[in-house]
Scaffold this motif. Structure first.
Motif, PDB file in Angstrom:
ATOM      1  N   MET A 138     -49.506  -0.509  -5.169  1.00  0.00           N
ATOM      2  CA  MET A 138     -48.629   0.174  -4.707  1.00  0.00           C
ATOM      3  C   MET A 138     -48.880  -0.866  -3.300  1.00  0.00           C
ATOM      4  SD  MET A 138     -49.346   3.608  -1.554  1.00  0.00           S
ATOM      5  CE  MET A 138     -48.835   4.874  -3.173  1.00  0.00           C
ATOM      6  N   SER A 139     -47.484  -0.986  -2.822  1.00  0.00           N
ATOM      7  CA  SER A 139     -47.010  -2.313  -1.698  1.00  0.00           C
ATOM      8  C   SER A 139     -47.400  -1.427  -0.612  1.00  0.00           C
ATOM      9  CB  SER A 139     -45.744  -2.479  -1.450  1.00  0.00           C
ATOM     10  OG  SER A 139     -45.193  -0.749  -0.860  1.00  0.00           O
ATOM     11  N   ASN A 140     -47.658  -3.024   0.247  1.00  0.00           N
ATOM     12  CA  ASN A 140     -47.959  -3.142   1.755  1.00  0.00           C
ATOM     13  C   ASN A 140     -47.352  -1.746   2.252  1.00  0.00           C
ATOM     14  OD1 ASN A 140     -50.144  -3.136   3.875  1.00  0.00           O
ATOM     15  ND2 ASN A 140     -48.318  -4.665   4.803  1.00  0.00           N
ATOM     16  N   THR A 141     -45.813  -1.894   2.313  1.00  0.00           N
ATOM     17  CA  THR A 141     -44.586  -1.033   3.181  1.00  0.00           C
ATOM     18  C   THR A 141     -44.901   0.521   2.895  1.00  0.00           C
ATOM     19  OG1 THR A 141     -43.762  -2.530   3.132  1.00  0.00           O
ATOM     20  CG2 THR A 141     -42.728  -0.890   3.222  1.00  0.00           C
ATOM     21  N   VAL A 201     -39.801   6.075   1.196  1.00  0.00           N
ATOM     22  CA  VAL A 201     -41.490   5.767   0.093  1.00  0.00           C
ATOM     23  C   VAL A 201     -40.222   5.874  -1.327  1.00  0.00           C
ATOM     24  CG1 VAL A 201     -43.785   6.117  -1.148  1.00  0.00           C
ATOM     25  CG2 VAL A 201     -43.348   6.067   1.980  1.00  0.00           C
ATOM     26  N   ALA A 202     -40.377   6.774  -1.522  1.00  0.00           N
ATOM     27  CA  ALA A 202     -38.908   7.434  -2.703  1.00  0.00           C
ATOM     28  C   ALA A 202     -38.169   5.612  -2.950  1.00  0.00           C
ATOM     29  CB  ALA A 202     -38.337   8.372  -2.686  1.00  0.00           C
ATOM     30  N   ALA A 203     -38.082   5.762  -1.793  1.00  0.00           N
ATOM     31  CA  ALA A 203     -36.781   4.287  -2.239  1.00  0.00           C
ATOM     32  C   ALA A 203     -37.090   3.111  -2.539  1.00  0.00           C
ATOM     33  CB  ALA A 203     -35.934   4.201  -0.588  1.00  0.00           C
ATOM     34  N   ASN A 204     -38.390   2.954  -2.489  1.00  0.00           N
ATOM     35  CA  ASN A 204     -38.864   1.786  -2.800  1.00  0.00           C
ATOM     36  C   ASN A 204     -39.745   2.187  -4.183  1.00  0.00           C
ATOM     37  OD1 ASN A 204     -38.648   0.263  -0.010  1.00  0.00           O
ATOM     38  ND2 ASN A 204     -39.999   1.153   0.432  1.00  0.00           N
ATOM     39  N   GLN A 205     -39.569   3.105  -4.883  1.00  0.00           N
ATOM     40  CA  GLN A 205     -39.937   3.570  -5.750  1.00  0.00           C
ATOM     41  C   GLN A 205     -41.426   4.009  -6.254  1.00  0.00           C
ATOM     42  OE1 GLN A 205     -36.493   2.281  -7.318  1.00  0.00           O
ATOM     43  NE2 GLN A 205     -35.788   3.390  -6.709  1.00  0.00           N
ATOM     44  N   GLU A 206     -41.746   4.014  -5.032  1.00  0.00           N
ATOM     45  CA  GLU A 206     -43.639   4.487  -4.673  1.00  0.00           C
ATOM     46  C   GLU A 206     -43.399   6.224  -4.874  1.00  0.00           C
ATOM     47  OE1 GLU A 206     -45.401   2.153  -4.906  1.00  0.00           O
ATOM     48  OE2 GLU A 206     -44.451   0.523  -4.416  1.00  0.00           O
ATOM     49  N   THR A 207     -44.038   6.357  -5.178  1.00  0.00           N
ATOM     50  CA  THR A 207     -45.444   8.477  -4.421  1.00  0.00           C
ATOM     51  C   THR A 207     -45.481   8.386  -2.949  1.00  0.00           C
ATOM     52  OG1 THR A 207     -45.824   8.125  -6.426  1.00  0.00           O
ATOM     53  CG2 THR A 207     -46.621  10.107  -5.057  1.00  0.00           C
TER      54      THR A 207
END
Length: 143
Positions: free
Chosen positions: A1-4, A56-62
């Protein structure tokens, strides 16, 4: 998971703690005025959560789906204090104001990010976060 995504998910969890606490307090107090206020504050928290979840979703994260242990402990503590207090509503107001402090400080800390896109997203949400904080601070002072 990215820091952002990690930072945003922490903010989501802390804000969700506040939302849940307002919903719980709304169900516990007797004042119709406070019930309405707490419902409105819960909705304000929902709006912030939705905005952060989209980022968060825009960064392809959950996006985070839960809250924090600290938030749950704070709610149990408030319930205990309210049960022992002669002024249950003042106790919930004081504890909700502390929850608002926690949310505001988390957002202020996150705004120190070097990521300009994340900072822009947080700047967009800060007026809502600050307005909720200030409302509860003023309500607590008026008690």
């Amino acid at each position: 998971m990215s820091n952002t995504a990690t930072q945003l998910n922490e903010l989501i969890e802390i804000t969700r703690d506040g939302k849940r606490f307002y919903e719980h307090a709304r169900d516990e107090v007797k004042s119709g005025e406070l019930k309405t206020l707490f419902s409105n504050m819960s909705q304000a928290k929902s709006n912030v959560i939705i905005a952060l979840e989209k980022r968060v979703a825009a960064n392809q994260e959950t996006p985070a789906s839960g809250g924090t242990l600290t938030g749950k402990v704070r709610q149990v503590y408030a319930d205990t204090r309210a049960a022992l207090s002669s002024d249950e509503e003042a106790t919930y107001i004081a504890q909700l104001e502390e929850a608002e402090d926690r949310i505001l400080h988390a957002f202020e800390d996150a705004m120190e990010t070097k990521d300009p896109d994340l900072r822009a997203d947080l700047v967009a949400e800060m007026p809502k976060v600050r307005a909720c904080h200030d409302l509860m601070r003023d309500l607590k002072k008026a008690q």
